[in-house]
Write an enzyme that holds these catalytic residues in place. Structure first.
Site, PDB file in Angstrom:
ATOM      1  N   HIS A  16       0.877  -1.229  -0.035  1.00  0.00           N
ATOM      2  CA  HIS A  16      -0.174   0.067   0.020  1.00  0.00           C
ATOM      3  C   HIS A  16       0.834   1.181   0.004  1.00  0.00           C
ATOM      4  CE1 HIS A  16      -3.702   2.351   1.212  1.00  0.00           C
ATOM      5  NE2 HIS A  16      -2.810   3.150   1.669  1.00  0.00           N
ATOM      6  N   GLU A  17       1.661   1.381   1.057  1.00  0.00           N
ATOM      7  CA  GLU A  17       2.675   2.571   0.949  1.00  0.00           C
ATOM      8  C   GLU A  17       3.768   2.589  -0.241  1.00  0.00           C
ATOM      9  OE1 GLU A  17       1.775   4.603   3.027  1.00  0.00           O
ATOM     10  OE2 GLU A  17       0.586   3.476   4.441  1.00  0.00           O
ATOM     11  N   HIS A  32       1.813   4.608  -2.892  1.00  0.00           N
ATOM     12  CA  HIS A  32       1.765   5.733  -2.707  1.00  0.00           C
ATOM     13  C   HIS A  32       3.141   6.473  -3.108  1.00  0.00           C
ATOM     14  CE1 HIS A  32      -1.598   6.971  -0.381  1.00  0.00           C
ATOM     15  NE2 HIS A  32      -1.596   6.187   0.339  1.00  0.00           N
ATOM     16  N   GLU A  66      -4.662   7.734  -2.907  1.00  0.00           N
ATOM     17  CA  GLU A  66      -5.015   6.560  -2.500  1.00  0.00           C
ATOM     18  C   GLU A  66      -5.467   5.844  -3.464  1.00  0.00           C
ATOM     19  OE1 GLU A  66      -4.530   6.563   0.788  1.00  0.00           O
ATOM     20  OE2 GLU A  66      -5.165   4.841   1.097  1.00  0.00           O
TER      21      GLU A  66
END
Lengths: 499, 499
Positions: free
Chosen positions: B264-265, B268, B294
């Protein structure tokens, strides 16, 4: 009176601003040495240059000059008086350097540190040479701007050791060198030498780390006001009195690097952590000189960490972290082994006897560089020649020779003598500390509280409010004296080598 | 013409200065969340406040106003035109907030984050309550300063998702919620549920870390322009385009936290690392909105990381790092297990189906707080009531309830909707990406290059030069549409739960 009060309040606002730049700059540098990704270095040097420029502008601002003029010798607050004096000295020294020149210099420092790392990894001095040449030129120019009486190098020495002169060093250092040489000679002829090979062998990093963290705690290092990280070249750095960070380097084949290195940096950190909170966020909230700073790290590393008394208490603790090959060693053999005297290539790995000889080489070379007597391009050759002359060994690579230290890459000329001075100060402090308490017995008990308190009471708490020579005088009631170091080393090594 | 050129040059100097403050501030915050010693927090909040104040002063300076006036619609450089527009929006928004008020607010944010951490550790909302009340008051005042058409909350939404309104959300969110509810209902009634207990068991942190680092590399995350650290609440942070750092949290009893959290990170971070270098060190060198940001993290986490195709390729690699209890699991059982739908307490641990229901709770509560319809002190009770209403479970402690997220502690009201928007954007992007290439096949081959390139070409490279709604329109040729997310989830979970 009312006016002075208002001026003092406004002056503190200016100090807060200065302090914010200082903390930020220090954080940016810490990050650059420990955490930064490779591709971010170039942009960071810009940012560091910008912040240093802002700080420099404030230190040399009309506003600063105003407060110096209205507060100096007029404030009734003795701390503010000291701060103003410190700011005035900074103002006078800094305003002599043109703003742009200073900014370019700071960016060059950052860039050079990164290039030095690369040159060191690739063992290629030629990568570093043009940067070092520029750094030397800047420092010569700065010394001229600042002025000096006898020797251009004095102007640089002053940065690290206020009051110290080339003349004094040229008087003290040769005496120390002669004594060390004689002692090393006697040791070489000894027929009862320690065997340091018993120490070698795989010692997992995590275990080394756990042991050193326990020692740091015992020394009084406050982990809630600091942290420990990995780096190539270990250092201690103070963001503020509540944020004093240290770094260390682990060699899994030789625990001595991390164990004694961490105790050393811990000694520096204790100095900063124990400065009086009254001085927080002022330019006085740091150690008074590099030499006094080094006396603290060397005291803990050698006078405590490498002492017979320390291992009387800590050998069992050490063994609880140590691998198999260290479990069956006799404690006295261990003590003698960690104090083996052996001419070696790397300064930070040197024993406490030959260490100062490494300093002599650096001192003589940088003094000659700044005086224009030698050229940067000749450094690798001259370095190796002096290594042969003083230590009898020649570095096979520049990585293990002239490229080993970060100091010159950071433009820190005049810094190296502090290490030898630190040794002498430490021995002198140790002598007078021993008059007041049974130091050996306390160390043997693993009770460092009283020793730490003595250092705080006599040295740490004052920060920069007392000058180095003032501290020496107050604590020992005499000027700098090399005899204490020579006596200490002679006694210790006569025992270890059965001379 | 000549004049414009000179003005552009001077404008760039101002941007560099702004940028130095931004990078420094970001570093200070990263350090505060990952490395800072406890006792240094108070002083650091002062420093962060000082830097933010400096940045704010520059953004609202006469100098900035001058460049906006002389360059806007007059420059021939389209990038400079966009930068000027961005600076103007910032100028207009910021100058509406008094300097002192903004400075106090930034310090409050830093302080509140620290207090929130303590409150969370001690499970004591009352510690945090007074800070949260102040933060809400500030945000209500800021919204009034900024102005809005329909709803005071719109002014805050705009910060994170320019162009988005409460009206739109109140239209889209209930539809999404109804569909999700129905799907969750059907799933609850399924007689063929996955067994997630097969995933549990000790999985050493170092192994989890090695696996996630390998996945990050495959995704295209550049470790020479970033780094990975540990933290309580994972985040990605961009110091500059060459220094995009991510953090993660390891649960040794449940690898899903770190594996999917890191992906997830990483999503980003890819966004920030792949912004065009032409925008470097300008205010445009960041993601265009939180929702689009997001969409990238959720695309990688769910559409890639939790897909059947991904595990077709990566299950063997995963097993090479995994402990014994995961070696004998059937791949399809594993795939179904990591996609188990189960109402749970913690947002960042929620499955992709119930996740948006967590967002509805936060959205409804913060909208009501900002509209003055509820009070901070009632939050723990209201939170728990909504948890029962929407998810059928009640948090046993506030730590697992209202205290779980850092957002409100940082004053980020209007941020939470971005997560649900991100899901919808991600599904919409995924639909159109799938028209151009066989996404499933590429993922199954472990070949992420073309997918990453599509994201860079269509989204990343533009940074802030395109607004979120513009990107959606350009890439998908239609406005925001919740149907794609509903379709995707229905297909996926009909398969997994054999509905």
């Amino acid at each position: 009176m009312e006016n002075t009060y208002l001026n003092e309040k406004d002056f503190k606002l200016l100090l807060n601003e200065l302090n914010a730049y200082r903390e930020t700059l220090t954080l940016a540098q810490w990050d650059m040495r420990t955490k930064i990704p490779r591709k971010a270095v170039a942009q960071r040097t810009e940012v560091v240059g910008f912040l240093a420029d802002k700080q420099h502008q404030l230190e040399t601002s009309e506003k600063m000059k105003f407060f110096i003029d209205v507060l100096k010798d007029k404030t009734e607050d003795p701390i503010i008086q000291k701060i103003v004096e410190e700011c005035e000295e900074n103002y006078e020294r800094n305003r002599k350097i043109p703003n742009n020149e200073y900014k370019d210099y700071v960016m060059l420092q950052s860039k050079s540190e990164a290039i030095w790392q690369e040159a060191r990894e690739k063992d290629d001095f030629s990568l570093f040479q043009p940067y070092l040449e520029e750094l030397v030129d800047y420092n010569k120019r700065f010394a001229d701007y600042w002025g000096y009486e006898d020797n251009v190098y004095d102007a640089l020495l002053h940065t690290y050791e206020p009051g110290m002169t080339t003349k004094t060093l040229d008087n003290v250092f040769p005496k120390l060198r002669d004594s060390l040489s004689k002692l090393v000679d006697r040791i070489q002829r000894s027929t009862d030498k320690p065997d340091a090979t018993i120490l070698k062998g795989h010692f997992p990093k995590e275990n080394q780390k756990s042991f050193t963290i326990e020692i740091l705690r015992q020394m009084g290092y406050d982990f809630e006001s600091g942290r420990l990280d990995d780096t190539i070249h270990p250092f201690a750095i103070s963001l503020n009195l509540n944020d004093v960070r240290i770094t260390t380097r682990y060699d899994e084949e030789d625990f001595r690097m991390a164990v004694f290195g961490t105790i050393h940096e811990g000694g520096h950190a204790l100095y900063e952590q124990n400065i009086s909170k009254k001085l927080a966020n002022t330019p006085l909230a740091t150690g008074t000189s590099m030499g006094i700073h080094e006396s603290q790290s060397l005291f803990w590393e050698n006078f405590v960490g490498r002492s017979k008394d320390f291992w009387a208490n800590h050998f069992e603790l050490f063994k609880s972290y140590a691998p198999k090959h260290l479990q069956t060693i006799d404690r006295n053999d261990f003590y003698r082994a960690i104090n083996e005297v052996k001419p070696s290539l790397i300064r930070i790995e040197a024993d406490e006897l030959t260490y100062s000889l490494h300093i002599m080489i650096r001192y003589e070379l940088e003094k000659a560089l700044i005086n224009g007597e030698i050229k940067v391009k000749d450094l690798p050759r001259l370095w190796n020649e002096k290594m042969v002359d003083y230590l009898g060994i020649e570095p096979p690579t520049d990585r293990e020779g002239v490229l080993q230290d970060i100091h010159w890459a950071g433009g820190d000329f005049g810094y190296f003598p502090s290490y030898a001075l630190g040794y002498m100060y430490a021995a002198q402090f140790n002598h007078f500390l021993s008059r007041e308490m049974n130091v050996g017995e306390l160390i043997a008990e693993g009770n460092f509280t009283k020793i730490g308190q003595w250092m705080t009471d006599n040295i740490h708490q004052y920060g920069k409010t007392k000058k180095p020579l003032e501290i020496i005088k107050n604590v020992t009631n005499e000027p700098l004296n090399q005899k204490y170091l020579i006596d200490y080393l002679t006694t210790k090594y006569t025992d270890i080598y059965n001379l």
